[in-house]
Design an enzyme around this catalytic site. Structure first.
Site, short mmCIF file in Angstrom:
data_model
loop_
_atom_site.label_atom_id
_atom_site.label_comp_id
_atom_site.label_asym_id
_atom_site.label_seq_id
_atom_site.Cartn_x
_atom_site.Cartn_y
_atom_site.Cartn_z
N THR A 31 0.85 -1.18 0.00
CA THR A 31 0.00 0.00 0.00
C THR A 31 0.88 1.24 0.00
O THR A 31 1.91 1.23 0.69
CB THR A 31 -0.86 -0.02 1.28
OG1 THR A 31 -1.54 -1.27 1.34
CG2 THR A 31 -1.86 1.12 1.29
N GLU A 64 9.86 -7.09 -2.58
CA GLU A 64 10.29 -5.97 -3.41
C GLU A 64 11.73 -6.13 -3.84
O GLU A 64 12.13 -5.70 -4.92
CB GLU A 64 10.12 -4.64 -2.67
CG GLU A 64 8.66 -4.26 -2.43
CD GLU A 64 8.12 -4.80 -1.12
OE1 GLU A 64 8.75 -5.71 -0.53
OE2 GLU A 64 7.08 -4.30 -0.67
#
Lengths: 1192, 338
Positions: A31, A64
């Site tokens: 988010t 990531e």
């Protein structure tokens, strides 16, 4: 090609460009950047090509860091690639960013700027993540609005290709990423005009290929590394000019001119603010307003932050400037000042060319999306006008500790009078936000108006409040701040009037639309006094409609969105009524058409019926209404009154710095003070039917139904409706039993009713608990609940932890969390706290469990009557296993230290006590209790011994009592991002329990696929159904041989679940429990959650087993299969869930194929487990053991 | 070789054996097998408007369930552009079936709302179905709605649909009417091209252990045939519409009885489920053998031969069955009296 106007948000704008100019997109959800990846995945799934005609490959990685690495590989191999992330995700990419910049390879990272977690996590916006990568060698370009995001996504790509420097293109999380605005969409021609194919060719030529092989990533030595590093200098020197050239080229195409630093304001300004990001829009609006009134002020918007061109910055300043305030949206404790401030000071020092330097002050604002309003901009300008302006100030808060904050005038407003400003208070999932998004589209695309929408959500997942801020008007809207002066306020839930000040933002003469169960001629007396007072004082035009009645009549259930939306258009008059209704219907058809004609028709019926039920209220001038109830009980502790209550009321902004703990430490047990009253119906106990099995208690996600057994003598003066019956336990003859519901905390999920095995023999629809309307029961049950809490708990030592009804007499130390109604995870969490809570230390991975576990204002973990209870900490996402291991290392260390000291102090303490302490058997509740008593005695004795060693032992004495160390997390953590750490922790052999709450998808961030997602399920990044099977984490853990592994499903066998938890804790080594959790992301009524759990096991999708190393020592097979062979076809489980059926509906061929493959998976897996369960052991460990014992 | 051909709603069929509406027909492979086994026409599984409604509403409900309420997860599912909610899949199935086989393919429709019936009827026609069978499965549970109202609804529905499509329309009925002949006549008048007697209702059962009402499906057997023969026999010659018998047809004998009662076709499912689709071929052989042994030339020859109109002893069709008179001769018409 004609450019069209579209009404989209910042995420969609960025993804739109990125997808069209990329070939490979590697992502990981976080988010507020997740939607960019989701858009890309959807467009690729639909076959949308990039400007070269190929469809980009979109891949979700395990973290990531993995996404950065995959991207690095892709660009090294000559592809054009992009990624999207925020906050910690960006930090995980740092090592790769250094590499990518060092190799001078073009790429763009589109970043939704978000707060890096420090004392707490925040999903909201500031620049701490951007600032954490400013030294990597990436260029950094800032966009301040949705239009700029689209424009500069392209500019960044073009500039990166030409300069060879990789770019971070950032924009503010939520404020820009989620703001809906009307913008001009770039065409493919625009994109082609900006992206020079010659540069693409050169990029491809630099690629690693065996056809023209090169070597990179060498290891270099002191004699040449430095020189090689400096060889990149010309590229950085050329970059600013390249970026400006790209901006100029863009201006020629579109008419929108950007500069590296954009100045707005008086040409002869004396006071100038420097900042970057969405707040620049607010500052721009304020500067325009002040300049119009003759003030000599201005604003420098920083666009290219890296490389920072001193020359261009100085040129942007008006020559008359005397004082500059640099605003940083980040905090860098320990530095002289924040990064942008330091850059400006240095730039001026270096580049100001001999003239007297203006005074420069730096300040912080907007951390974690703290509002930054025109009033605050003015406060900064006012500060700059002072002879000694405050440096290193803060603005937007009240810092009563180190006194950094500036004061501002909350009444100061630069809102344009021609702009209509609307606030809508809705209930999560009632459709309010969706309807407002459609309204903005309608207004933006069907009229000449500009339109802006921004949405504020709640931290709870059930009964959540949403607030929609809509602006529309004839002029472009730069107001990147919340509406505080509204001309239209709609409240879609009557109960909100009691909970917070819905009309605070209403301007005099505003319109107030209320969804009310009371008709217009009766509603007034039900409205709380403070609301009545405002209606009268502000002379509001007041309308009501019974939205739920209309919804019921037209089959819309709880969704009142299109009904309220129709009223909004009718009252606001922004479009002629008939036209508005037609547009709403068109939007309905567009949005819902693909779900079926029936859905469209019932929405149409709701729209048509709405206006007939809308009535104006002609209210009296008298205040007749009730006082609103207090936010929390007056008996609540000070912390709750001072901090929790204001936050619940929506007044958190008023909390001063001094009230907040400086290190992120909060007390537990605060959730009990917030009485949410969100259930329309609650369970009611039929004490005569009840068999006291405890199944309702164990399945309750929110610990709002509990049981107690207590002595008759404890039942003194119970409230009149309090129920108690003889306890049905052999051991507890002559005692009473009560099952009590906390009706003000219940969410109405009805799982307890679904779990109840008893049916009324005279009416099979009735069970021992049945749902009934909450409001009539509120008062009496509040009294009953308070009384119930005061009754004594039965002695834990008398209870058998392996028996369900006994375990459900244990007090839950996890209650009233913000989890979804009907959550499948929380019953397992609650169970841990019932069994081990008073000695549990929990590390929690980021995910649903960390949000419902620790999202302020309330904390659901609590303490028992002795003040003990779980201690809990959410560190990061990827590190939970290692983090919790750290607890164990410390605890064992303290324990060893204590034992050591005990031995040395034995003569003074007493040999007998020391021996008892050192040899204590703490394998039972009674044993732990006894040890606690001994430690108490030890401390008494230590108090009388004056020595450093005694004082040291006092500090660690409590560690002589066994502690239960847990790591909680979801499948996103355990299967993907945290797997490396989890695996390592399992390999250490240390005593730690790991609970994997397996919802088979990334639930918290909105349903992205994980390696736990089953074959054939639809999830984000698996829109065509997940093609690969579910990873078997249990088998991977099992291979170590000394790890206890359990797979459980409460809905299939609750006794087995409890047994597994007990065995896991008892195992002196690593234990991992994988718990099947039903979840709203599976797509069915969660009241059937337990049935689906059962079906999951019965179909062979999730077979259960325990692997207990203890059995090895006994010469037995440690692998115990705990569920039967598949007895129903997989379809009977899967096709109850939308995540499977939606594929059957959209691509039946694929669904069939994947279902068949999944069926085979299930059969094969069960065969494997059967095989393992029936394997004979080699040799005869029993004999070996016997030999050993003989020798000892 | 006796001539097995018959006509039904204007369709020329090679034999009276038809596969009745069942889930078997969801599979194109099965339909091909049916053709190979000699089955003369297939009635596809029903398209349930209610099912479409329920699925559509469920999809909407579950996709919306947690939308736009928590900032980190504003939605839980990707936005798939297309869902086959609605009759698309069924229509596609008809198309594929028509491509696969030469025998007539009859669509079956079970609607709830008049609008739904008409809309789907048209779609089925457009898809190429040779005829449409209306599966009117209205289970009355409301005591305030009288029989006449229910019957009127059926008649209106048939009238509407006949006005909306050009393909023949057959109406499948249950047996629970006060006057089946009156109902039949009304439907006939409304334009029904055939009546299919009788629908088998799935009666739920009680599970005593879980105290739940559970769905229950019991396959038919030959004893159920009698009621159908009875009524077809009574109706034959009194209505224009063709008649089909469904339920209880298991053997060649059963088929012959159907023909003699006056049906144009005999429809089977349970037999095929129990014994496999290829059973139809064996049944056809039995049929031919019987006809040869009993020297019948054609199916058409025997159709209606034992109907109320034609049979010598109609008392068997009438109340007389229930009465007992000392001399059974008293109830019989005198031989030779026309």
């Amino acid at each position: 090609m004609q450019r069209r106007k579209v009404t989209i948000d910042g995420n969609e704008a960025a993804a739109y460009v990125a997808h069209k100019v990329s070939e490979v997109i590697a992502i990981y959800p976080i988010t507020p950047s997740s939607p960019m990846g989701e858009w890309s995945d959807q467009w690729s799934a639909e076959g949308r090509p990039n400007i070269w005609g190929t469809v980009p490959t979109v891949i979700e990685m395990q973290s990531e860091a993995g996404a950065a690495a995959a991207l690095h590989g892709a660009i090294q191999a000559g592809a054009l690639a992009a990624t999207f992330t925020s906050a910690q995700g960006l930090l995980l990419k740092i090592p790769t960013m250094y590499k990518v910049a060092g190799e001078l390879t073009p790429t763009v990272f589109h970043i939704a700027a978000r707060t890096v977690a420090t004392h707490a996590l925040s999903i909201f916006c500031d620049h701490s993540d951007i600032m954490a990568v400013r030294q990597t060698g990436f260029a950094i370009l800032a966009s301040n609005s949705v239009q700029e995001v689209m424009d500069q996504a392209l500019i960044a790509t073009a500039a990166s290709l030409e300069s060879r420097i990789p770019f971070v293109h950032f924009f503010d999380g939520f404020r820009t990423t989620h703001e809906v605005n009307k913008i001009e969409e770039l065409t493919d021609d625009d994109l082609r005009a900006m992206i020079d194919d010659e540069l693409v060719r050169r990029h491809r030529e630099r690629a690693m290929t065996p056809d023209r092989p090169v070597l990179r990533g060498t290891s270099q030595n002191p004699d040449h590394f430095f020189q090689a590093r400096e060889a990149a200098n010309p590229y950085y020197l050329a970059c600013p000019t390249i970026v400006q050239n790209a901006m100029d080229k863009f201006a020629a195409l579109t008419g929108r001119q950007y500069h590296l630093f954009d100045y707005v304001g008086a040409p002869d300004a004396e006071r100038v603010i420097v900042l970057m990001g969405s707040s620049a829009e607010t500052a721009h609006e304020t500067v325009d307003y002040l300049v119009e009134r003759g003030e000599r002020v201005g604003l420098v918007k920083v666009r290219l932050f890296r490389p920072f061109s001193v020359e261009h910055f100085i040129k942007a300043l008006p020559p008359t400037v005397k004082a500059i305030a640099v605003l940083d949206r980040t905090k860098e404790p320990g530095a002289v000042g924040e990064p942008l401030y330091l850059d400006v000071v240095t730039a001026l020092h270096e580049g100001y060319d001999g003239r007297p330097l203006p005074r420069v002050i730096g300040g912080r604002y907007g951390l974690s999306s703290k509002e930054f309003t025109p009033a605050m901009v003015k406060a900064v300008f006012d500060e700059l006008a002072k002879p000694n302006p405050k440096n290193h100030f803060t603005v937007g808060i009240n810092d009563d500790v180190t006194h950094t904050s500036l004061e501002w005038d909350p009444e100061f407003s630069t809102e344009d009078p021609s702009t209509v400003r609307c606030l809508f208070y809705g209930l999560g999932a009632d459709g309010t936000v969706g309807a407002n998004k459609n309204s903005i589209k309608i207004i933006g695309e069907e009229t000449d108006n500009y339109a802006q929408g921004y949405f504020v959500y709640d931290s709870k997942k059930a009964g959540a409040v949403t607030v929609s801020h809509l602006r529309f008007g004839p002029k472009p809207i730069r107001s990147t701040y919340l509406i505080s002066k509204a001309n239209f306020i709609a409240c879609h839930q009557f109960v909100f009037l009691e909970r917070f000040d819905v009309l605070k933002a209403a301007v005099p003469g505003a319109v107030f639309l209320l969804n009310s169960p009371y008709p217009a001629d009766q509603v007034w007396d039900h409205i709380p006094r403070n609301i009545q007072e405002q209606i009268i004082r502000k002379r509001l035009k007041f309308y009501v409609i019974d939205g739920y009645e209309v919804a019921k009549k037209t089959g819309m259930g709880q969704r009142i969105n299109t009904i309220m939306q129709t009223c909004f258009f009718a009252i606001s008059g922004v479009l002629p009524r008939e036209e508005a209704i037609q547009k709403i219907k068109d939007a309905i058809r567009y949005t819902y058409g693909r779900r079926g004609e029936a859905v469209v028709q019932k929405n149409f019926a709701a729209v048509d019926a709405a206006l007939d039920h809308l009535h104006e209220v002609h209210y009296p001038e008298q205040i007749t209404g009730p006082e609103p109830p207090p936010t929390v009980s007056p008996k609540a502790p000070e912390f709750v009154q001072k901090i929790v209550a204001p936050i619940i009321r929506g007044e958190g902004d008023s909390i001063p710095v001094s009230a907040m703990p400086p290190d992120g430490t909060f007390p537990t047990g605060t959730a009990a003070w917030e009485k949410r009253n969100i259930a329309l119906e609650v369970p009611v106990w039929d004490e005569n039917l009840c068999i006291q099995c405890g199944k309702c208690v164990i399945v309750c996600p929110h610990a709002t139904i509990r049981s107690k057994v207590y002595d008759k003598s404890a039942l003194v003066d119970p409230p009149p409706t309090f129920k108690a019956v003889p306890a049905r336990w052999k051991e507890f003859k002559d005692m009473l039993y009560t099952l009590q519901v906390a009706v003000e905390d219940c969410t109405g999920c009805a799982l307890c009713v679904a779990a109840c095995p008893v049916k009324d023999k005279t009416n099979v629809k009735r069970r021992a608990i049945n749902m009934e309307p909450q409001i009539p029961l509120r008062e009496q049950e509040r009294a009953n609940w308070d009384y119930f809490l005061k009754l004594p708990n039965v002695d834990r030592d008398l209870l058998k932890p392996s028996v369900i009804k006994d375990t459900q007499l244990f007090q839950p130390l996890f209650e009233f969390s913000g989890a979804c109604a009907g959550c499948g995870e929380t019953p397992y969490v609650k169970l841990v706290t019932q069994l081990f809570g008073d000695r549990a230390i929990i590390g929690n991975a980021t995910g649903c469990s960390s949000i419902y576990g620790g999202n302020l204002p309330t904390t659901p973990y609590t303490v028992d009557e002795e003040g003990r209870g779980p201690t809990w900490n959410n560190s990061l996402f990827e590190d939970c296993a290692e983090f919790s291991l750290g607890f164990r290392l410390a605890i064992d260390q303290h324990n060893r230290h204590a034992r050591d000291l005990l031995a040395r102090l034995a003569p003074q303490i007493g040999e007998e006590l020391v021996k008892a302490l050192l040899e204590a058997d703490q394998s039972t509740e009674a044993g732990i209790r006894a040890q606690r008593e001994r430690v108490k005695l030890l401390k008494e004795r230590l108090a009388g011994i004056d020595s450093p060693e005694a004082r040291r032992l006092m500090l660690v004495a409590d560690y002589l009592v066994k502690k239960s160390v847990w790591a909680f997390g979801g499948d996103g953590w355990a299967y993907d991002i945290g797997y490396g750490g989890l695996d390592h922790v399992l390999s250490t052999g240390r005593n730690i329990n790991i609970l994997v709450l397996d919802t088979e998808v990334y639930s918290n961030t909105g349903g992205q696929m994980s390696k736990a997602t089953p074959r054939g399920a639809v999830a984000k990044f698996a829109a065509g159904g997940k093609p690969t099977g579910k990873k078997d984490l249990a088998m991977m853990a099992l291979q170590y041989g000394n790890v206890y592994v359990g797979r459980v499903a409460m809905g299939y066998n609750d006794a087995h679940t409890v047994k597994t938890f007990l065995e896991a804790e008892a195992h002196d080594g690593p234990s991992i429990i994988i718990a099947y959790c039903h979840c709203i992301a599976h797509g069915y009524d969660m009241v059937y959650g337990l049935d689906q759990q059962k079906a999951a096991v019965q179909s062979g999708h999730f077979p259960l087993f325990r692997y207990d190393p203890a059995l090895l020592a006994q010469g037995k097979n440690p692998f115990q299969l705990d569920s039967k062979a598949p007895s129903i076809p997989l379809e009977k489980y899967a096709y109850n869930e939308t995540r499977f059926t939606m594929l059957a509906r959209s691509d039946p061929e694929a669904a069939r194929r994947l279902l068949e493959a999944a069926q085979r998976d299930a059969q094969l897996r069960f065969k494997l487990y059967e095989h393992m369960a029936s394997m004979p052991l080699n040799g005869s460990p029993k004999a070996e053991l016997a030999k050993e014992e003989k020798h000892a | 070789m006796p001539d097995l051909t018959t006509t039904y709603v204007g369709l020329k069929l090679r034999s009276p054996l038809v596969a009745s509406s069942s889930p078997l027909c969801q599979n194109i492979g099965n339909i091909l097998q049916m053709e190979d086994a000699g089955i003369a026409a297939v009635v596809l599984h029903s398209l349930f408007e209610e099912q479409i409604l329920i699925e559509s509403q469920a999809l909407d409900r579950h996709l919306s369930a947690a939308e736009e309420s928590y900032a980190e997860s504003l939605s839980y599912f990707p936005d798939l552009r297309r869902y086959n909610i609605g009759p698309d899949e069924y229509v596609e199935h008809i198309r594929r079936a028509k491509q696969a086989v030469d025998i007539p393919v009859i669509g079956s429709l079970n609607g709830v709302s008049t609008g739904g019936w008409i809309r789907y009827a048209r779609l089925i026609e457009e898809a190429g179905a040779d005829a449409l069978e209306l599966n009117i499965y209205h289970l009355p549970t409301d005591p305030s709605i009288d029989g006449a109202t229910v019957e009127q609804q059926y008649v209106e529905l048939v009238r509407h649909i006949k006005a909306s499509v050009r393909i023949p329309v057959a109406v499948k009925l249950g047996p629970y009417f006060s006057s089946i002949p009156n109902m039949a006549a009304k439907l006939d008048e409304a334009g029904a091209d055939a009546l299919v007697l009788f629908n088998r209702f799935y009666q739920p059962d009680f599970d005593l252990e879980s105290l739940e009402v559970v769905p229950n499906l019991v396959l038919s057997n030959s004893s159920e045939l009698l009621a159908r023969l009875h009524w077809v026999g009574i109706l034959y010659g009194r209505i224009r519409a063709d008649m089909a018998i469904t339920g209880g047809v298991h053997t060649a004998q059963d088929v012959l009885k159907c023909m003699m009662a006056g049906a144009k076709v005999a429809m089977m499912t349970s037999a095929l489920l129990r014994q496999g689709i290829d059973y139809a071929a064996r049944l056809e052989e039995d049929l031919i053998r019987w006809m040869e042994e009993h020297e019948y030339e054609s199916i058409r020859q025997m159709q209606g031969s034992m109907s109320l109109e034609r049979v010598a002893d109609p008392a068997a069709f009438q109340r007389a069955n229930y009465m007992r008179v000392l001399s059974s001769y008293e109830l019989r018409p005198r031989p030779g009296v026309q």
